[in-house]
Design an enzyme around this catalytic site. Structure first.
Site, PDB file in Angstrom:
ATOM      1  N   VAL A 230       0.836  -1.202   0.000  1.00 33.24           N
ATOM      2  CA  VAL A 230       0.000   0.000   0.000  1.00 33.24           C
ATOM      3  C   VAL A 230       0.871   1.253   0.000  1.00 33.24           C
ATOM      4  CG1 VAL A 230      -2.040  -1.033   1.076  1.00 33.24           C
ATOM      5  CG2 VAL A 230      -0.196  -0.146   2.532  1.00 33.24           C
ATOM      6  N   ARG A 232       4.068   2.518  -2.501  1.00 34.51           N
ATOM      7  CA  ARG A 232       4.164   3.043  -3.857  1.00 34.51           C
ATOM      8  C   ARG A 232       4.483   1.885  -4.790  1.00 34.51           C
ATOM      9  NH1 ARG A 232       1.507   6.746  -2.866  1.00 34.51           N
ATOM     10  NH2 ARG A 232       1.947   8.967  -3.062  1.00 34.51           N
ATOM     11  N   ASP A 256      -2.233  -2.540  -4.042  1.00 39.36           N
ATOM     12  CA  ASP A 256      -3.145  -1.412  -4.219  1.00 39.36           C
ATOM     13  C   ASP A 256      -2.496  -0.297  -5.026  1.00 39.36           C
ATOM     14  OD1 ASP A 256      -5.698  -0.070  -3.590  1.00 39.36           O
ATOM     15  OD2 ASP A 256      -4.431   1.324  -2.453  1.00 39.36           O
ATOM     16  N   GLU A 261      -0.301   3.329 -13.529  1.00 37.78           N
ATOM     17  CA  GLU A 261      -1.710   3.429 -13.138  1.00 37.78           C
ATOM     18  C   GLU A 261      -2.436   4.341 -14.111  1.00 37.78           C
ATOM     19  OE1 GLU A 261      -2.060   4.579  -9.040  1.00 37.78           O
ATOM     20  OE2 GLU A 261      -0.708   3.019  -8.341  1.00 37.78           O
ATOM     21  N   HIS A 280      -5.704   1.518  -6.357  1.00 37.34           N
ATOM     22  CA  HIS A 280      -5.178   2.631  -5.562  1.00 37.34           C
ATOM     23  C   HIS A 280      -6.302   3.303  -4.759  1.00 37.34           C
ATOM     24  CE1 HIS A 280      -1.636   5.671  -5.481  1.00 37.34           C
ATOM     25  NE2 HIS A 280      -2.276   5.665  -4.332  1.00 37.34           N
ATOM     26  N   SER A 282      -6.985   2.258  -1.230  1.00 38.37           N
ATOM     27  CA  SER A 282      -6.955   1.853   0.179  1.00 38.37           C
ATOM     28  C   SER A 282      -7.198   3.019   1.121  1.00 38.37           C
ATOM     29  CB  SER A 282      -5.615   1.186   0.510  1.00 38.37           C
ATOM     30  OG  SER A 282      -4.530   2.072   0.287  1.00 38.37           O
ATOM     31  N   ALA A 283      -6.900   4.238   0.701  1.00 36.41           N
ATOM     32  CA  ALA A 283      -7.065   5.397   1.587  1.00 36.41           C
ATOM     33  C   ALA A 283      -8.376   6.139   1.374  1.00 36.41           C
ATOM     34  CB  ALA A 283      -5.907   6.372   1.372  1.00 36.41           C
TER      35      ALA A 283
END
Length: 334
Positions: A230, A232, A256, A261, A280, A282-283
């Site tokens: 999670v 980079r 993630d 990307e 991307h 998770s946050a």
């Protein structure tokens, strides 16, 4: 740059951030995309990097002058660490304080999902197959969390609360840590990996951490261990991870973040057995964009009043040092 009147705040991104109307007459807002960035930077006092996945800044950064303060709506600042910005007088701040708990919860969810084989349960349900299985207990297993910043610390704390025996690994070893007793240095990672059931990558991207999870690293891990990234994308040599999964060395993995990307449709990662791919996210929880705007607005109040800013990035290290961190709670303000 502005010499009279309110400061010029350039917002880089296709979408307008929420809540910026609260700036009122305190700033002159100018929103641009990558196409108009070079011209806008020449007159900017402040740059808000709302599109934190942009690669446009190095080419657009002015040879002389430029913003005095650059704020990014992200925790990672690797896309801002380029020579012209490092050498400038501009202060960089990040959005520390928004992402820690959501990412920690996401990692904990991945650990539980893999240990309890929830993907397998869903696949069997869709096939209408009733197959009783035994699953794993996570309490008592060992986790190594790589990354001693706030995201890594929050993740390690939550995994510890689930009963995992958790070791935290950071750039520099520290003794007498209030949460973990000892924080291990990067140099100790090879010794810790063979005992770990779970390895979580939550480190920033720097010259020291790039490609740190490669064939040699996966080869040191316990057979059947799981890996989660999670941090980079470039922390991981993706082809080496694919090989470790296909060979059965790793028992599973979850990514993630990725080197490219969105993940291209022809990437082998989509079809790698035992790998969970997420975009991307998770946050990103409900209300996170407002939280990011609050962090900027709180810091803007400090900036215009001449007070020290929160979340100042060490441009040589590439992150906000833990010892020097001054992370705000999300406050009401402008």
């Amino acid at each position: 740059m502005s010499e009279t009147g309110p400061p010029v705040v350039v917002v880089l991104g296709d979408d307008r951030p929420p809540l910026l109307e609260r700036l009122g007459q305190a700033a002159r807002l100018r929103q641009v995309t990558q196409k108009g960035l070079r011209e806008a930077l020449a007159e900017a006092d402040v740059l808000l990097v709302w599109d934190f996945l942009t690669d446009a800044l190095p080419e657009a950064w002015p040879e002389h002058g430029g913003p005095r303060w650059v704020h990014t709506a992200s925790a990672g600042v690797d896309r801002l660490i380029f020579p012209a910005l490092i050498d400038s007088d501009a202060v960089i701040t990040n959005s520390r304080g928004v992402f820690e708990r959501p990412i920690a919860e996401y990692v904990a969810g991945l650990v539980l999902a893999m240990a309890k084989d929830l993907p397998g349960t869903y696949d069997l349900q869709r096939s209408q197959i009733w197959r009783h299985r035994e699953t794993e207990r996570v309490a008592g297993t060992r986790a190594v969390v790589v990354g001693g910043g706030p995201i890594g610390r929050a993740t390690a704390r939550l995994l510890s609360a689930l009963g995992l025996r958790t070791a935290l690994v950071a750039r520099t070893a520290r003794e007498a840590d209030p949460d973990f007793g000892r924080v291990h240095g990067f140099g100790e990672l090879p010794r810790l990996l063979p005992e770990a059931d779970w390895v979580v990558s939550a480190a920033p991207l720097t010259d020291e951490t790039a490609d740190m999870f490669d064939a040699a690293t996966f080869g040191r891990m316990k057979r059947g261990a799981r890996f989660i990234n999670v941090g980079r994308g470039p922390l991981v040599v993706e082809d080496d991870l694919v090989a470790a999964l296909r060979e059965g060395r790793l028992g599973g993995a979850a990514l993630d973040v990725f080197r490219e990307e969105p993940l291209p449709g022809d990437s082998p990662l989509w079809q790698t057995p035992g790998l969970l791919v997420s975009p991307h996210m998770s946050a990103d929880t409900h209300g996170w964009l407002e939280d990011l705007a609050e962090v900027f607005l709180s810091n803007f109040e400090r900036w215009v009043s001449g007070r020290p800013l929160h979340n100042i990035v060490d441009k040589k290290l590439g992150y906000v040092p833990v010892a020097a961190a001054d992370t705000p709670k999300i406050e009401e303000g402008m």
